[in-house]
Design an enzyme around this catalytic site. Structure first.
Site, mmCIF file in Angstrom:
data_model
loop_
_atom_site.group_PDB
_atom_site.id
_atom_site.type_symbol
_atom_site.label_atom_id
_atom_site.label_comp_id
_atom_site.label_asym_id
_atom_site.label_seq_id
_atom_site.Cartn_x
_atom_site.Cartn_y
_atom_site.Cartn_z
ATOM 1 N N PHE A 108 0.819 -1.213 0.000
ATOM 2 C CA PHE A 108 0.000 0.000 0.000
ATOM 3 C C PHE A 108 0.851 1.261 0.000
ATOM 4 O O PHE A 108 0.421 2.314 -0.473
ATOM 5 C CB PHE A 108 -0.899 0.015 1.248
ATOM 6 N N VAL A 111 4.890 3.592 6.219
ATOM 7 C CA VAL A 111 4.443 4.024 7.546
ATOM 8 C C VAL A 111 5.616 4.692 8.259
ATOM 9 O O VAL A 111 6.712 4.127 8.340
ATOM 10 C CB VAL A 111 3.924 2.846 8.392
ATOM 11 N N ASP A 263 -8.500 -10.952 7.465
ATOM 12 C CA ASP A 263 -7.066 -10.975 7.139
ATOM 13 C C ASP A 263 -6.235 -10.808 8.410
ATOM 14 O O ASP A 263 -5.254 -10.066 8.438
ATOM 15 C CB ASP A 263 -6.737 -9.861 6.147
ATOM 16 N N TRP A 266 -0.655 -12.623 11.901
ATOM 17 C CA TRP A 266 0.035 -12.051 13.059
ATOM 18 C C TRP A 266 0.793 -10.763 12.759
ATOM 19 O O TRP A 266 1.219 -10.067 13.679
ATOM 20 C CB TRP A 266 0.904 -13.076 13.742
#
Length: 411
Positions: A108, A111, A263, A266
């Site tokens: 995407f 961050v 989705d 972990w």
């Protein structure tokens, strides 16, 4: 490491936003398969964009797909409380941008962490949208697709303050903005530092033109993802608390929003330390508490998620995304196929057993992780046996709420 708001590598292929036909005055959404019959309120920026629509021979806009795209664009700006895009510097002032540190990535985008006006650490998830250039091998998200994430992020964040069903188990969304421009040099420098230390798998974001649009979501800082906590958690007692907190969050969201995460690997479970011994939640107006064992959990990444708001269904149709169902080598990929088998590849319907499938996956991961405490005391042996029993029994429950109510592990 998957720090707050960043997803680990997942299948972020372009997906069509699927919405019910019921219009919502709150979010102003329409069915993507139907023509828009009413025009959205116009701002000067929206009027400018409307003027760019292709025209029919009669001189009227070709509305079905183009006006829908404009409507989604307007709704994104509405959610951002903007009339049009702002600059990076307006969104992240230079005195804050200089503190930016890249902490995670995904297909995407990127961050970064920085500080807010209160000098608290926050996470900035920066997603390029609506551009023609591929990013990390994928098409950029459209306004319609990013609207899905905005709506679900806001709804789940709001669960932290609701009266009847309340949980702090989903990452808190502080703010969001739509910005326009090329990537700032300070962010590129932070990107380079991350790449030098950890070898980024993303494309260096220096190729965007001056008119590129980005959505920037500001989240609270939620800690480190579970995938990167192997050998760092103290004991199975913390593992049990993590499993309990994830179950609580899913149960509350089921009751409040008919929610499925879909989705929950972990990498999408963030964990941070806490000095609080107990946490609280409300389920169907009844207050409860839980033992933290020194950790608090935040769930992130709603790219595949499904929920309902005032009769409006917001979901992601992945029925044709064959790549998602072809993965091998980890139980995570089996869960995608199990979900498809159970819902007959119909992703708009509510099937909360998908949340149970992910709890089964999570129990498996926690049972096979390594912990700081190597030796198993008698209480830890009993706990491991109880968690193993949970693993073998949990698939028999219908939803996370029934797991929370009926599992002996949480008694």
């Amino acid at each position: 490491m998957n720090m707050l708001g960043s997803e680990s590598w997942s299948f972020m292929t372009p997906r069509k936003l699927r919405l019910s036909h019921n219009l919502s005055s709150e979010v102003g959404l329409v069915d993507t398969n139907r023509e828009l019959t009413a025009s959205p309120p116009c701002t000067p920026f929206l009027q400018c964009m409307m003027s760019r629509l292709p025209m029919s021979t009669a001189g009227t806009p070709l509305v079905s797909s183009h006006l829908y795209s404009v409507t989604c664009m307007f709704r994104v700006y509405h959610e951002c409380q903007q009339e049009g895009p702002i600059t990076f510097e307006q969104c992240i002032p230079l005195d804050k941008m200089k503190f930016c540190k890249k902490i995670g990535e995904g297909t995407f985008g990127e961050v970064f962490s920085t500080v807010n006006d209160s000098m608290e650490t926050v996470a900035l998830k920066i997603i390029p949208i609506e551009g023609d250039q591929k990013v990390n091998g994928e098409d950029q998200k459209t306004f319609g697709e990013i609207l899905h994430e905005i709506i679900i992020s806001k709804e789940l964040s709001s669960l932290g303050a609701r009266e009847n069903n309340r949980t702090q188990g989903f990452i808190a969304l502080n703010n969001l903005h739509c910005v326009q421009g090329s990537y700032p040099n300070l962010l590129l420098a932070a990107w380079d530092k991350f790449d030098k230390q950890r070898m980024s798998e993303n494309d260096r974001p220096d190729f965007f033109p001056d008119d590129q649009l980005f959505l920037i979501l500001e989240f609270e800082f939620g800690g480190c993802d579970l995938e990167n906590l192997n050998c760092k958690l103290s004991s199975l007692a913390q593992a049990k608390s993590i499993l309990h907190q994830v179950t609580i969050a899913l149960a509350v969201a089921e009751q409040a929003l008919c929610f499925e995460h879909r989705d929950l690997h972990w990498g999408n479970i963030l964990v941070k330390n806490t000095t609080e011994k107990k946490g609280t939640y409300i389920l169907n107006r009844v207050p409860h508490n839980f033992e933290t064992n020194g950790v608090l959990v935040n769930i992130i990444d709603y790219s595949l998620s499904r929920l309902e708001i005032d009769g409006l269904t917001v979901s992601c149709d992945i029925s044709a995304d064959e790549e998602l169902f072809m993965g091998q080598g980890d139980y995570q990929f089996d869960i995608y196929r199990k979900m498809r088998e159970e819902n007959n590849n119909s992703w708009s319907e509510y099937n909360p057993h998908t949340n149970v499938l992910w709890l089964h996956y999570l129990a498996d991961k926690l049972l096979h992780m390594n912990y700081k405490s190597k030796s198993l005391s008698k209480p830890m042996k009993v706990l491991k046996k109880n968690m193993t029993n949970f693993y073998h029994e949990v698939l028999g429950f219908k939803c996370a709420a029934s797991v929370l109510e009926g599992s002996s592990l949480f008694k």
